[in-house]
Design an enzyme around this catalytic site. Structure first.
Site, PDB file in Angstrom:
ATOM      1  N   ASN A 289      -3.668   4.939  -0.625  1.00  0.00           N
ATOM      2  CA  ASN A 289      -4.443   3.728  -0.351  1.00  0.00           C
ATOM      3  C   ASN A 289      -4.957   3.708   1.083  1.00  0.00           C
ATOM      4  OD1 ASN A 289      -1.785   2.141  -2.092  1.00  0.00           O
ATOM      5  ND2 ASN A 289      -3.739   2.697  -3.004  1.00  0.00           N
ATOM      6  N   TYR A 290      -4.080   4.042   2.035  1.00  0.00           N
ATOM      7  CA  TYR A 290      -4.465   4.005   3.446  1.00  0.00           C
ATOM      8  C   TYR A 290      -5.545   5.053   3.758  1.00  0.00           C
ATOM      9  CZ  TYR A 290       0.139   1.774   3.357  1.00  0.00           C
ATOM     10  OH  TYR A 290       1.216   0.989   3.037  1.00  0.00           O
TER      11      TYR A 290
ATOM     12  N   GLY B 271       0.814  -1.212   0.000  1.00  0.00           N
ATOM     13  CA  GLY B 271       0.000   0.000   0.000  1.00  0.00           C
ATOM     14  C   GLY B 271       0.840   1.251   0.000  1.00  0.00           C
ATOM     15  N   HIS B 272       0.199   2.354  -0.321  1.00  0.00           N
ATOM     16  CA  HIS B 272       0.822   3.671  -0.253  1.00  0.00           C
ATOM     17  C   HIS B 272      -0.136   4.621   0.465  1.00  0.00           C
ATOM     18  CE1 HIS B 272       4.789   4.059  -1.910  1.00  0.00           C
ATOM     19  NE2 HIS B 272       4.489   3.294  -2.953  1.00  0.00           N
ATOM     20  N   ASP B 273       0.334   5.836   0.682  1.00  0.00           N
ATOM     21  CA  ASP B 273      -0.407   6.796   1.490  1.00  0.00           C
ATOM     22  C   ASP B 273      -1.842   6.980   1.001  1.00  0.00           C
ATOM     23  OD1 ASP B 273       0.230   8.879   3.722  1.00  0.00           O
ATOM     24  OD2 ASP B 273      -0.886  10.026   2.237  1.00  0.00           O
TER      25      ASP B 273
ATOM     26  N   ASP C 293       1.419   8.086   6.114  1.00  0.00           N
ATOM     27  CA  ASP C 293       2.785   7.632   6.395  1.00  0.00           C
ATOM     28  C   ASP C 293       3.393   8.350   7.591  1.00  0.00           C
ATOM     29  OD1 ASP C 293       2.798   5.853   4.303  1.00  0.00           O
ATOM     30  OD2 ASP C 293       3.841   7.178   2.914  1.00  0.00           O
TER      31      ASP C 293
END
Length: 316
Positions: free
Chosen positions: A61-62, A57-59, A88
Site C-alpha cells: 500500500n505504501y 496499511g501494508h508495504d 517497512d
C-alpha cells in the site's frame, strides 16, 4: 512503568496509530514533562497528519500511494511484487534510525529532545529521486518498461540455458564495452550503442538469445574476470554461501542460551572501533521482565502486580 523508564531511557520508539499513545497517557507532550531531553519517534504508515493518518496499511500500500509501484514492473504487466518489505524496512526502520540519530546529535548541541514523525509512505515517496525529479522539473511521467532501469533499456535480468537468471547492469560506457566484448565482440558493441528505442529492443532480444546459450555457472565463469556489472541472481541459500557474503561475515552463529548456537543474519554496518555483540538468538517472552523492572524505583509489590496482570506480556 513507562513514565518511570522515561526518567532514564531518553529515546522512545512507538508504532501505534496516531492518538493511541496520547489516549494511554504516554504521548509526547505528556512524557516530555518528565524528561525534556526525550527523543520520541513515531513510525506509522502515513504519518501523524493528513487525511490518511488513521488508515491501516501494508508495504505494498505504501509503495503504491508513494508512486513507486506506478512505474516498477514491466510494460503491460502487474506492478512488481517485492520479495522484501521496502517501505517497512528501508523506509520505516532505517529512516527512523536516521531521524533518531539526527535528533541525538541535535540534543548533544542544544540539550533539547524532540519529536520525530516517520511516515513509511513519505520515506517511500523520497525514493522516487531518479524519475521524480524528471516529472517535477519537466512533467515527464515515468512509466513501466520505459525508463533506464525498469525495462526500457538492456539493464535487466536474463534467463540462462538452465532456467536460472543473471543480472546485467552495464550502463556506463566502460562496463558496456566489457559486456559486449564478452558476449559478441565489436559487432554487438556497435549494435547496442544505438540509443533509439527500436534499436534497444533489438539489442535486448539479442542478449536474451545469447544468454540462453550457456548455463548460469558458465556465464559466471565468463564474467568472473570482467568488470562489467554482471552477476548471478542467487537463491537465498546460495547468497548465504557466496564468497563475498562469507568474507563480510554476513552470517554469524548466535548463542541460544543452552550452549547451542543459531545462524542469523549479521549486522551490515562495519565500523573500525565498534563491533556488534551477538548475545541472543532470541529469548522467550518476558524472560528479562524482573531484570528490567529492578532498574527502576518502584516497589516489589508494583513489580509483581505489573507481571501478574499481564501488562509485561508474560507472567515471568
Amino acid at each position: 512503568l513507562v513514565k518511570a523508564m522515561v526518567e532514564d531511557y531518553d529515546i522512545l520508539v512507538e508504532q501505534f496509530r496516531p492518538g493511541v499513545m496520547d489516549r494511554l497517557g504516554l504521548g509526547y507532550d505528556q512524557l516530555i514533562k518528565i524528561n525534556p531531553r526525550l527523543i520520541y519517534c513515531s513510525i506509522t504508515g502515513y504519518g501523524q497528519t493528513g487525511p490518511y493518518r488513521n488508515r491501516a496499511g501494508h508495504d505494498n500500500n505504501y509503495l503504491s500511494v508513494s508512486g513507486v509501484n506506478g512505474y516498477s514492473g514491466r510494460e503491460g504487466e502487474l506492478p512488481a511484487l517485492m520479495g522484501t518489505q521496502v517501505a517497512d524496512i528501508a523506509c520505516g526502520s532505517l529512516h527512523g534510525v536516521v531521524g533518531i540519530l539526527a535528533a541525538v546529535n541535535h540534543r548533544h548541541c542544544t540539550g533539547e529532545g524532540q519529536y520525530v514523525d516517520i511516515s513509511m509512505t513519505d520515506a517511500a515517496f523520497s525514493l522516487n529521486i531518479m524519475y521524480g525529479t524528471d516529472y517535477l522539473a519537466a512533467g515527464i511521467e515515468p512509466a513501466p518498461g520505459k525508463e533506464l532501469i525498469n525495462g526500457g533499456s538492456f539493464y535487466d535480468y536474463y534467463e540462462t540455458a538452465d532456467g536460472r537468471h543473471i543480472s546485467v547492469g552495464s550502463l556506463e560506457p566502460h562496463f558496456f564495452e566489457q559486456l559486449c566484448m564478452a558476449l559478441g565482440g565489436k559487432d554487438l558493441l556497435n549494435q547496442g550503442a544505438k540509443q533509439d528505442p527500436a534499436r534497444q529492443r533489438a539489442f535486448k532480444q539479442t542478449l536474451q538469445r545469447i544468454f540462453k546459450e550457456k548455463t548460469l555457472k558458465e556465464w559466471c565463469s565468463v564474467f568472473s574476470e570482467k568488470d562489467a556489472c554482471v552477476e548471478p541472481v542467487l537463491k537465498f541459500s546460495e547468497a548465504c554461501r557466496n564468497e563475498q557474503m562469507q568474507a563480510r561475515k554476513m552470517v554469524v552463529p548466535v548463542p541460544c542460551g543452552d550452549g547451542e548456537t543459531l545462524d542469523q543474519i549479521a549486522h551490515p554496518i562495519k565500523m573500525s572501533r565498534c563491533e556488534p555483540r551477538y548475545q541472543y538468538a532470541g529469548v522467550s517472552l518476558g524472560e528479562h521482565n524482573r531484570e528490567i523492572l529492578n532498574e527502576f524505583k518502584i516497589t516489589s509489590e508494583v513489580k509483581e502486580a505489573l507481571i501478574s496482570s499481564g501488562a509485561m506480556g508474560s507472567d515471568k
